[in-house]
Design a protein around this motif. Structure first.
Motif, mmCIF file in Angstrom:
data_model
loop_
_atom_site.group_PDB
_atom_site.id
_atom_site.type_symbol
_atom_site.label_atom_id
_atom_site.label_comp_id
_atom_site.label_asym_id
_atom_site.label_seq_id
_atom_site.Cartn_x
_atom_site.Cartn_y
_atom_site.Cartn_z
ATOM 1 N N VAL A 134 7.727 2.350 38.383
ATOM 2 C CA VAL A 134 8.778 3.130 37.718
ATOM 3 C C VAL A 134 8.134 3.746 36.481
ATOM 4 O O VAL A 134 7.874 3.053 35.493
ATOM 5 N N SER A 135 7.862 5.042 36.535
ATOM 6 C CA SER A 135 7.058 5.717 35.525
ATOM 7 C C SER A 135 7.892 6.720 34.745
ATOM 8 O O SER A 135 8.400 7.701 35.305
ATOM 9 N N ALA A 136 8.042 6.487 33.425
ATOM 10 C CA ALA A 136 8.836 7.367 32.567
ATOM 11 C C ALA A 136 7.922 8.162 31.650
ATOM 12 O O ALA A 136 7.225 7.584 30.813
ATOM 13 N N ASN A 137 7.942 9.483 31.790
ATOM 14 C CA ASN A 137 7.175 10.371 30.921
ATOM 15 C C ASN A 137 8.103 10.969 29.864
ATOM 16 O O ASN A 137 9.323 10.958 29.993
ATOM 17 N N SER A 138 7.512 11.515 28.812
ATOM 18 C CA SER A 138 8.285 12.177 27.765
ATOM 19 C C SER A 138 8.976 13.424 28.305
ATOM 20 O O SER A 138 8.462 14.093 29.195
ATOM 21 N N GLY A 139 10.102 13.732 27.699
ATOM 22 C CA GLY A 139 10.782 14.993 27.979
ATOM 23 C C GLY A 139 10.501 15.997 26.886
ATOM 24 O O GLY A 139 11.397 16.675 26.393
ATOM 25 N N GLY A 140 9.242 16.102 26.503
ATOM 26 C CA GLY A 140 8.827 16.954 25.396
ATOM 27 C C GLY A 140 8.446 16.115 24.185
ATOM 28 O O GLY A 140 8.950 14.991 24.003
ATOM 29 N N LEU A 141 7.525 16.638 23.374
ATOM 30 C CA LEU A 141 7.048 15.938 22.178
ATOM 31 C C LEU A 141 7.112 16.902 21.001
ATOM 32 O O LEU A 141 6.382 17.902 20.965
ATOM 33 N N THR A 142 8.005 16.610 20.047
ATOM 34 C CA THR A 142 8.202 17.492 18.908
ATOM 35 C C THR A 142 7.746 16.813 17.620
ATOM 36 O O THR A 142 7.568 15.597 17.570
ATOM 37 N N GLY A 143 7.572 17.626 16.577
ATOM 38 C CA GLY A 143 7.221 17.088 15.271
ATOM 39 C C GLY A 143 5.754 17.124 14.942
ATOM 40 O O GLY A 143 5.347 16.736 13.848
ATOM 41 N N ILE A 144 4.925 17.577 15.880
ATOM 42 C CA ILE A 144 3.500 17.754 15.643
ATOM 43 C C ILE A 144 3.091 19.106 16.220
ATOM 44 O O ILE A 144 3.877 19.764 16.914
ATOM 45 N N ALA A 145 1.849 19.505 15.960
ATOM 46 C CA ALA A 145 1.414 20.851 16.322
ATOM 47 C C ALA A 145 1.112 21.025 17.806
ATOM 48 O O ALA A 145 1.029 22.155 18.290
ATOM 49 N N ILE A 146 0.941 19.935 18.537
ATOM 50 C CA ILE A 146 0.692 20.051 19.974
ATOM 51 C C ILE A 146 1.884 20.749 20.627
ATOM 52 O O ILE A 146 3.039 20.421 20.323
ATOM 53 N N PRO A 147 1.659 21.720 21.525
ATOM 54 C CA PRO A 147 2.783 22.404 22.175
ATOM 55 C C PRO A 147 3.779 21.414 22.779
ATOM 56 O O PRO A 147 3.385 20.455 23.449
ATOM 57 N N VAL A 148 5.040 21.671 22.537
ATOM 58 C CA VAL A 148 6.124 20.737 22.854
ATOM 59 C C VAL A 148 6.095 20.269 24.306
ATOM 60 O O VAL A 148 6.297 19.083 24.604
ATOM 61 N N ASP A 149 5.850 21.199 25.223
ATOM 62 C CA ASP A 149 5.966 20.867 26.645
ATOM 63 C C ASP A 149 4.669 20.372 27.268
ATOM 64 O O ASP A 149 4.580 20.251 28.495
ATOM 65 N N SER A 150 3.673 20.053 26.442
ATOM 66 C CA SER A 150 2.424 19.525 26.990
ATOM 67 C C SER A 150 2.653 18.182 27.676
ATOM 68 O O SER A 150 1.998 17.852 28.666
ATOM 69 N N THR A 151 3.557 17.383 27.127
ATOM 70 C CA THR A 151 3.926 16.117 27.758
ATOM 71 C C THR A 151 5.410 16.190 28.097
ATOM 72 O O THR A 151 6.261 15.761 27.312
ATOM 73 N N ASN A 152 5.709 16.751 29.245
ATOM 74 C CA ASN A 152 7.101 17.015 29.590
ATOM 75 C C ASN A 152 7.263 17.031 31.101
ATOM 76 O O ASN A 152 6.753 17.913 31.778
ATOM 77 N N GLY A 153 7.958 16.024 31.613
ATOM 78 C CA GLY A 153 8.334 16.048 33.024
ATOM 79 C C GLY A 153 7.474 15.193 33.923
ATOM 80 O O GLY A 153 6.429 14.681 33.550
ATOM 81 N N GLY A 154 7.971 15.030 35.145
ATOM 82 C CA GLY A 154 7.229 14.298 36.165
ATOM 83 C C GLY A 154 7.495 12.816 36.217
ATOM 84 O O GLY A 154 6.803 12.094 36.940
ATOM 85 N N SER A 155 8.486 12.324 35.466
ATOM 86 C CA SER A 155 8.858 10.915 35.611
ATOM 87 C C SER A 155 9.185 10.648 37.079
ATOM 88 O O SER A 155 9.797 11.486 37.748
ATOM 89 N N GLU A 156 8.789 9.473 37.578
ATOM 90 C CA GLU A 156 8.949 9.245 39.022
ATOM 91 C C GLU A 156 9.016 7.768 39.362
ATOM 92 O O GLU A 156 8.597 6.910 38.584
ATOM 93 N N LEU A 157 9.562 7.513 40.543
ATOM 94 C CA LEU A 157 9.587 6.173 41.119
ATOM 95 C C LEU A 157 8.850 6.221 42.446
ATOM 96 O O LEU A 157 9.063 7.143 43.246
ATOM 97 N N ILE A 158 7.986 5.232 42.673
ATOM 98 C CA ILE A 158 7.121 5.210 43.845
ATOM 99 C C ILE A 158 7.282 3.868 44.541
ATOM 100 O O ILE A 158 7.337 2.816 43.879
ATOM 101 N N ASP A 159 7.358 3.897 45.863
ATOM 102 C CA ASP A 159 7.511 2.639 46.584
ATOM 103 C C ASP A 159 6.154 2.071 46.992
ATOM 104 O O ASP A 159 5.101 2.645 46.700
ATOM 105 N N HIS A 160 6.183 0.932 47.689
ATOM 106 C CA HIS A 160 4.954 0.199 47.984
ATOM 107 C C HIS A 160 4.080 0.894 49.021
ATOM 108 O O HIS A 160 2.956 0.447 49.273
ATOM 109 N N GLN A 161 4.560 1.964 49.616
ATOM 110 C CA GLN A 161 3.736 2.757 50.533
ATOM 111 C C GLN A 161 3.267 4.061 49.886
ATOM 112 O O GLN A 161 2.737 4.932 50.575
ATOM 113 N N GLY A 162 3.465 4.182 48.589
ATOM 114 C CA GLY A 162 3.007 5.362 47.884
ATOM 115 C C GLY A 162 3.931 6.558 48.000
ATOM 116 O O GLY A 162 3.541 7.671 47.612
#
Length: 331
Positions: free
Chosen positions: A223-251
């Motif tokens: 069960v993998s949770a990624n950021s929905g955007g990163l604000t407050g620093i100079a790195i572009p907001v959407d560099s870490t945004n999206g793709g959270s996912e759940l994967i079963d034992h067969q990939g």
């Protein structure tokens, strides 16, 4: 309970690096998360029992701060008000809540660790894992002998046995380290919670590939949770945004979120199915076919990063240590 809904809750991370009142920002983040967990449960239903949050979701990561500065600005006390608020949140909504944060430790007053804590519906911390592989953050391996004396190996590689299965945490790029996930699986882990804040792409990234590999080779859910955007620093907001996912034992990807704050990465986990697969003889039962004794002996012959090297106070020290390790491995 053998079947329930798990959610990788994709929320925005607001960095406190430049905040005038970082503790107030952390409190506000907890309030936002509480509202979103409550709304998610109302949307997904009462079967929602596990919520995983992104990496360092309350604070972002340190930039140029010294250890002392970041401890004061952003590190939580294990028994402090922030964890109490998060525990109340888990209890209020009846979920197991996995949160990743920087935290202090009274036994190591000059350091901080990056911790992943699972809080139960009873409001208790049922698991506390301090990240073992980090480029610029101290880890238990840096203070190895004393850390083991205090917490033991079960405190280094914890697995929480709960009514929704055996839970463990693999943080961020540690998903690229097969040894960690395998060790936790050998200790009984059935579900890997993966708080992360990573570059997202419509193409398969190294971490996305690794998530599938860790699920398949250990017969486990991820069960993998990624950021929905990163604000407050100079790195572009959407560099870490999206793709959270759940994967079963067969990939197989059970659910995956797009960009932005989202509850789309939610799916039913069926422990009965997983446990049948783990007990079924055959080529696909990879954990039962691992030559653990052989690999333990071979690994011991190769000296990489050494334990007990109390870390320095800046990024240059970590980079110098890595250069020395590379030289030992490949020089």
């Amino acid at each position: 309970m053998t079947a329930f809904i798990a959610l990788a809750l994709q929320v925005e991370t607001r960095a406190v690096t430049a905040a005038a009142e970082p503790r107030a920002e952390i409190g506000a983040a907890i309030e936002r998360i509480g509202a979103q967990v409550g709304a998610s449960k109302a949307w997904l239903g009462s079967d929602l029992r596990l919520v995983v949050l992104p990496e360092y979701v309350l604070t972002g990561f340190p930039m140029r701060e010294s250890f002392a500065e970041w401890r004061a600005k952003a590190a939580l006390d294990p028994e402090g008000p922030e964890y109490r608020a998060l525990a109340d949140l888990a209890a209020r909504h009846g979920v197991f809540l996995c949160v990743n944060a920087y935290e202090r430790d009274e036994h190591f007053p000059e350091l901080y660790f990056q911790a992943s804590v699972i809080l139960s519906p009873g409001g208790e911390a049922v698991l506390r894992y301090r990240r073992l592989h980090s480029m610029f953050t101290p880890t238990p391996y840096d203070v190895w002998e004393r850390y083991l004396d205090i917490y033991g190996i079960d405190g280094v590689l914890p697995v929480a046995r709960t009514e929704i299965g055996n839970l463990a945490v693999v943080a961020s790029e540690e998903i690229l380290m097969p040894e960690l996930a395998r060790a936790l699986a050998l200790r009984g882990a059935e579900i890997f919670c993966h708080p992360t804040s990573e570059a997202s792409s419509p193409m398969l990234t190294p971490k996305a590939i690794a998530r599938r590999a860790r699920a398949v080779e250990n017969l486990a859910y991820v069960v993998s949770a990624n950021s929905g955007g990163l604000t407050g620093i100079a790195i572009p907001v959407d560099s870490t945004n999206g793709g959270s996912e759940l994967i079963d034992h067969q990939g197989r990807v059970l659910a995956q979120a797009g960009a932005g704050e989202s509850l789309v990465a939610a799916a039913e986990l069926d422990l009965a199915t997983l446990r049948r697969a783990r007990r079924r003889p055959g080529m696909g039962n990879l954990p039962s076919r691992v030559k653990t004794g052989l690999w333990a002996e071979e690994y011991a012959r190769h000296d990489g990063e050494r334990p007990g090297e109390t870390p320095g106070r800046d990024r240059a020290w970590f980079l110098a240590r890595q250069a020395e390790t590379i030289e030992r491995l490949y020089g």
